[in-house]
Design a protein around this motif. Structure first.
Motif, short mmCIF file in Angstrom:
data_model
loop_
_atom_site.label_atom_id
_atom_site.label_comp_id
_atom_site.label_asym_id
_atom_site.label_seq_id
_atom_site.Cartn_x
_atom_site.Cartn_y
_atom_site.Cartn_z
N MET A 105 -4.70 1.95 0.56
CA MET A 105 -6.01 1.36 0.29
C MET A 105 -6.22 1.12 -1.20
SD MET A 105 -8.60 3.18 2.99
CE MET A 105 -8.19 4.83 2.45
N HIS B 297 -4.78 -2.18 -2.13
CA HIS B 297 -5.65 -3.29 -1.72
C HIS B 297 -6.83 -3.44 -2.68
CE1 HIS B 297 -3.33 -3.85 1.81
NE2 HIS B 297 -3.86 -2.87 2.53
N LEU B 298 -7.47 -2.32 -3.01
CA LEU B 298 -8.65 -2.36 -3.87
C LEU B 298 -8.31 -2.91 -5.26
CD1 LEU B 298 -10.12 1.08 -2.81
CD2 LEU B 298 -11.39 -1.07 -2.70
N TYR C 189 -9.76 -0.54 4.98
CA TYR C 189 -10.07 -1.35 3.82
C TYR C 189 -10.88 -2.59 4.24
CZ TYR C 189 -9.85 -4.41 -0.15
OH TYR C 189 -10.22 -5.25 -1.18
#
Length: 418
Positions: free
Chosen positions: A212, A215-216, A403
């Motif tokens: 995650m 992704h962030l 996410y």
């Protein structure tokens, strides 16, 4: 910085004036100015401070003279520590607001550390704060709390100068001088330019969190990860302070640690700050069923039972499992807190395992999660989106789905602000 950096030296200049004078000299030799604040109530300071103890007492709403009448009694000492500590806190906030200090340094034994630490903890995260303390090698949590206060072990008592204390105190002085010199640079590096998203992580939820995080960061967020070993208290304080913009609460073992006084007890009720602030929130019951003590031999007898399915996480940490009553209560607790959070929110449930402890071939494989997750899912308000997957919490597909839930909540919060 148009002026030279300044270290604030705060402490009892009556009883420890010799040590403070030596530290002051060490700091000034580094090209750093010193501003002294006296917190002593026992007598006259060894040298003239910039802020006298009478001013510190006044900031706490008391007269310095009242301490002299009861200075020998335990009650008098306790009151002096509490009041002078409170006054010091006000003085430090004033000096900070006026831009007059760049770091703060103090020294003391148990009483001095009790006086200094609450005032130092009140300074913001990132402001350099250091205490040389005789309790620096023991249980430091009561003094440090959830802040970035640094405790340096004094080794010897703060009671005179000798070949050991000269070295320790000089090192502390040089450390404070260096932090003061670097404070402006550190602030410039930490300037807020991206939304800051917090994620809670435990060792056995790490793979999902790392995915995650990728992704962030790819999508322009800054990520701050909190290790769920009591650091959740610091996270909640930062949420309350408006520093954190969104939360993926992915690892929740601190709840059961708090209930059972485990070693990772955050000493607060977790999940409250999101209720107070309304930040975008996704909750996952990661390791919700776990809590911890030290080495297996240290487990209190009432918890060393077969139903706890004890795991030796490492030689110094043992993990224990919730019983069925606790599991039901945990599910209700999480549902209640999600329901009360006023901001955009969602919940994700990994039915195969809430941590790698329950993964294939692991110690808690086959754990029935229904006693915990049924009351969680069933207790949520009907308008809350709940993602349920037949997955381990660390499966890439589950992390991707979590996410996605968060990104939708984030966009919802932005739309509400327009």
């Amino acid at each position: 910085m148009s002026r030279k950096p300044v270290v604030c030296l705060a402490g009892t200049l009556d009883t420890k004036g010799v040590e403070y004078a030596y530290v002051k000299e060490c700091i000034e030799r580094q090209g750093v100015d010193v501003l002294t604040v006296d917190c002593g109530v026992m007598g006259e300071p060894s040298f003239t401070p910039d802020v006298p103890s009478s001013v510190v007492a006044a900031r706490a709403g008391v007269e310095l003279a009242e301490f002299a009448e009861r200075k020998e009694g335990a009650d008098g000492r306790t009151r002096a520590v509490l009041k002078m500590g409170a006054g010091l806190g006000v003085v430090l906030q004033e000096l900070l607001a006026e831009g007059r200090i760049d770091a703060v340094l103090g020294m003391g034994g148990t009483g001095g550390t009790d006086l200094l630490s609450p005032a130092f903890r009140g300074l913001p995260i990132g402001f350099p704060k250091l205490i040389v303390s005789t309790v620096g090698s023991g249980n430091t949590k009561p003094y440090v709390g959830s802040t970035d206060l640094t405790l340096m072990n004094a080794v010897t008592d703060i009671a005179g100068l000798n070949r050991i204390s000269l070295l320790v105190l000089a090192n502390a002085a040089h450390a404070a001088a260096g932090m003061a010199k670097g404070h402006e640079f550190a602030q410039s590096q930490a300037g807020a330019s991206k939304p800051l998203i917090a994620i809670t992580m435990w060792g056995v939820t790490t793979p999902g969190v790392m995915r995650m995080r990728e992704h962030l960061e790819r999508d322009g967020f800054e990520v701050i990860i909190f290790h769920a070993v009591g650091e959740g208290a610091g996270m909640e304080a930062l949420i309350d302070g408006g520093v954190i913009d969104g939360l993926i609460d992915f690892s929740l073992p601190e709840i059961l640690n708090h209930w059972n006084k485990g070693i990772f007890d955050p000493e607060i009720d977790r999940m409250e700050a999101a209720i107070r602030t309304g930040i975008p929130l996704v909750v996952v019951p990661g390791a919700l069923e776990a809590f911890n003590f030290g080495a297996i031999a240290s487990i209190p007898v009432e918890y060393a039972t077969p139903e706890r399915y004890v795991i030796e996480h490492n030689p110094n940490i043992s993990s224990l499992r919730a019983n069925k009553d606790e599991m039901h209560r945990l599910g209700e607790y999480v549902a209640d807190h999600v329901n009360r959070a006023p901001g955009p929110k969602a919940v994700a449930i990994p039915w195969k395992a809430t941590s790698n402890y329950g993964g294939a071939g692991s110690q808690w494989e086959g754990l029935d999660l229904h006693p915990m997750l049924d009351p969680l899912v069933g207790g949520l308000d009907k308008d809350i989106e709940v993602l349920q997957m037949d997955a381990n919490i660390n499966d890439p597909a589950f992390a991707d789905a979590v996410y996605g839930l968060f990104k939708a909540r984030w966009e919802q919060s932005l739309a509400a602000k327009e």
